[in-house]
Design an enzyme around this catalytic site. Structure first.
Site, PDB file in Angstrom:
ATOM      1  N   GLY A  21       0.772  -1.242   0.000  1.00 62.44           N
ATOM      2  CA  GLY A  21       0.000   0.000   0.000  1.00 62.44           C
ATOM      3  C   GLY A  21       0.800   1.287   0.000  1.00 62.44           C
ATOM      4  N   GLU A  54       4.177   4.247   5.679  1.00 63.77           N
ATOM      5  CA  GLU A  54       2.934   3.446   5.634  1.00 63.77           C
ATOM      6  C   GLU A  54       1.848   4.183   4.855  1.00 63.77           C
ATOM      7  OE1 GLU A  54       1.429   0.859   5.691  1.00 63.77           O
ATOM      8  OE2 GLU A  54       1.227  -0.139   7.597  1.00 63.77           O
ATOM      9  N   ASP A  55       0.905   3.435   4.317  1.00 61.27           N
ATOM     10  CA  ASP A  55      -0.245   4.077   3.678  1.00 61.27           C
ATOM     11  C   ASP A  55      -1.227   4.580   4.730  1.00 61.27           C
ATOM     12  OD1 ASP A  55      -0.932   1.491   4.482  1.00 61.27           O
ATOM     13  OD2 ASP A  55      -1.880   0.916   2.602  1.00 61.27           O
ATOM     14  N   ASP A 106      -3.954   2.210  11.492  1.00 65.76           N
ATOM     15  CA  ASP A 106      -5.292   2.018  12.061  1.00 65.76           C
ATOM     16  C   ASP A 106      -5.138   1.547  13.512  1.00 65.76           C
ATOM     17  OD1 ASP A 106      -8.002   1.635  12.353  1.00 65.76           O
ATOM     18  OD2 ASP A 106      -8.097  -0.184  11.152  1.00 65.76           O
ATOM     19  N   LYS A 143      -5.851   6.899  11.148  1.00 67.49           N
ATOM     20  CA  LYS A 143      -7.226   6.748  11.647  1.00 67.49           C
ATOM     21  C   LYS A 143      -7.122   6.539  13.156  1.00 67.49           C
ATOM     22  CE  LYS A 143      -9.054   3.328   9.041  1.00 67.49           C
ATOM     23  NZ  LYS A 143     -10.016   2.541   8.233  1.00 67.49           N
ATOM     24  N   PHE A 161     -13.761   3.225   5.859  1.00 64.80           N
ATOM     25  CA  PHE A 161     -12.888   2.400   5.023  1.00 64.80           C
ATOM     26  C   PHE A 161     -12.622   3.137   3.718  1.00 64.80           C
ATOM     27  CE2 PHE A 161     -11.179  -0.905   2.464  1.00 64.80           C
ATOM     28  CZ  PHE A 161     -10.428  -1.629   3.375  1.00 64.80           C
ATOM     29  N   VAL A 162     -11.343   3.455   3.494  1.00 66.80           N
ATOM     30  CA  VAL A 162     -10.982   4.260   2.319  1.00 66.80           C
ATOM     31  C   VAL A 162     -10.110   3.463   1.351  1.00 66.80           C
ATOM     32  CG1 VAL A 162     -11.212   6.520   3.409  1.00 66.80           C
ATOM     33  CG2 VAL A 162      -9.060   5.277   3.638  1.00 66.80           C
ATOM     34  N   ASP A 164      -6.208  -0.472  -0.665  1.00 68.01           N
ATOM     35  CA  ASP A 164      -7.025  -1.423  -1.429  1.00 68.01           C
ATOM     36  C   ASP A 164      -8.211  -1.947  -0.653  1.00 68.01           C
ATOM     37  OD1 ASP A 164      -5.411  -3.085   0.393  1.00 68.01           O
ATOM     38  OD2 ASP A 164      -6.255  -4.755  -0.725  1.00 68.01           O
TER      39      ASP A 164
HETATM   40  P1  IMP Z   1      -2.927  -1.680  11.561  1.00 68.06           P
HETATM   41  O1  IMP Z   1      -2.518  -0.271  11.909  1.00 68.06           O
HETATM   42  O2  IMP Z   1      -2.027  -2.733  12.148  1.00 68.06           O
HETATM   43  O3  IMP Z   1      -4.375  -1.942  11.872  1.00 68.06           O
HETATM   44  O4  IMP Z   1      -2.737  -1.925  10.008  1.00 68.06           O
HETATM   45  C1  IMP Z   1      -2.918  -0.979   9.057  1.00 68.06           C
HETATM   46  C2  IMP Z   1      -3.177  -1.739   7.777  1.00 68.06           C
HETATM   47  O5  IMP Z   1      -4.573  -2.073   7.723  1.00 68.06           O
HETATM   48  C3  IMP Z   1      -2.912  -0.869   6.547  1.00 68.06           C
HETATM   49  O6  IMP Z   1      -1.597  -0.998   6.066  1.00 68.06           O
HETATM   50  C4  IMP Z   1      -3.954  -1.396   5.591  1.00 68.06           C
HETATM   51  O7  IMP Z   1      -3.433  -2.517   4.880  1.00 68.06           O
HETATM   52  C5  IMP Z   1      -5.105  -1.860   6.440  1.00 68.06           C
HETATM   53  N1  IMP Z   1      -6.175  -0.817   6.540  1.00 68.06           N
HETATM   54  C6  IMP Z   1      -6.631  -0.215   7.648  1.00 68.06           C
HETATM   55  N2  IMP Z   1      -7.606   0.667   7.351  1.00 68.06           N
HETATM   56  C7  IMP Z   1      -7.777   0.620   6.009  1.00 68.06           C
HETATM   57  C8  IMP Z   1      -8.638   1.340   5.086  1.00 68.06           C
HETATM   58  O8  IMP Z   1      -9.466   2.215   5.439  1.00 68.06           O
HETATM   59  N3  IMP Z   1      -8.491   1.024   3.779  1.00 68.06           N
HETATM   60  C9  IMP Z   1      -7.606   0.096   3.319  1.00 68.06           C
HETATM   61  N4  IMP Z   1      -6.787  -0.575   4.136  1.00 68.06           N
HETATM   62  C10 IMP Z   1      -6.859  -0.318   5.488  1.00 68.06           C
END
Ligand code: IMP
Length: 186
Positions: free
Chosen positions: A50, A104-105, A108, A136, A158-159, A165
């Site tokens: 991403g 990172e993209d 979350d 987020k 969810f974006v 993706d």
């Molecule tokens: P986390 O911070 O460990 O929950 O992981 C973040 C990852 O969750 C990102 O790199 C994305 O692959 C995925 N993700 C979380 N929110 C979104 C969203 O809104 N759209 C697409 N992917 C998301």
């Protein structure tokens, strides 16, 4: 000059961040990194897949010496985070004594980055920071995960687009949009 007309694709209900806003923000963050890392030769590590469009746009504005590498990690089994990161592809570079910036993209829950940061502390990185296009914060489980560089704060929606993706689709959209509910409720 007329007002720019932005085409919206069928998969999104609205455009949250335009391409122009993303490009301008990348310039801003790239300039800040240049000032703060002069003489430090940071190693930017992009998390696949991403982060790729953001990474490519960002480094155009980083004017100090820097290195780049990529990692592919997975902390999810089905839709649930396991809290354990599986490294699918590790970096090639030696990390010890280096100034690391994870790119990172979206952040979350923060679980993925928390696990990787702990790993890189063990690998004796000199410093570790996070640079994310989107944050987020409402979804954060690991409160210690705080991006130093953040493009945009968004609500818990969810974006997709600009690398993000849904089931591997929509990464190629030039903007960030809110995915239509009917697509993931199918
Ligand atoms: P986390 O911070 O460990 O929950 O992981 C973040 C990852 O969750 C990102 O790199 C994305 O692959 C995925 N993700 C979380 N929110 C979104 C969203 O809104 N759209 C697409 N992917 C998301």
């Amino acid at each position: 000059m007329g007002i720019e007309k932005i085409e919206m694709d069928d998969c999104v209900s609205s455009i949250l961040i335009t391409h122009e806003e993303i490009v301008n923000k990348c310039k801003e963050i790239g300039t800040q990194i240049t000032e703060e890392y002069k003489g430090k030769r940071p190693l930017l590590i992009g998390l696949l897949r991403g982060s790729v469009p953001f990474f490519a746009e960002l480094i155009k504005s980083i004017k100090c010496d820097m290195e780049m590498d990529f990692m592919d990690v997975c902390s999810y089994a089905d839709t649930h985070s396991t809290g354990v990161v599986n490294i699918i592809k590790d970096i090639k570079s030696d990390v010890s004594g280096k100034h690391i910036i994870f790119v990172e993209d979206i952040v979350d829950t923060g679980i993925t980055l928390d696990c990787i940061i702990n790993l890189f502390k063990k690998r004796k990185a000199a410093s570790i920071e996070i640079c994310t296009l989107i944050d987020k914060p409402e979804g954060r489980v690991r409160k210690n995960v705080q991006p130093k560089y953040c493009g945009f704060l968004i609500p818990n929606k969810f974006v997709v687009g600009f690398g993000l993706d849904y089931n591997q689709l929509y990464r190629n959209l030039p903007y960030i949009g809110i995915l239509k509910e009917e697509i993931y409720r199918k």
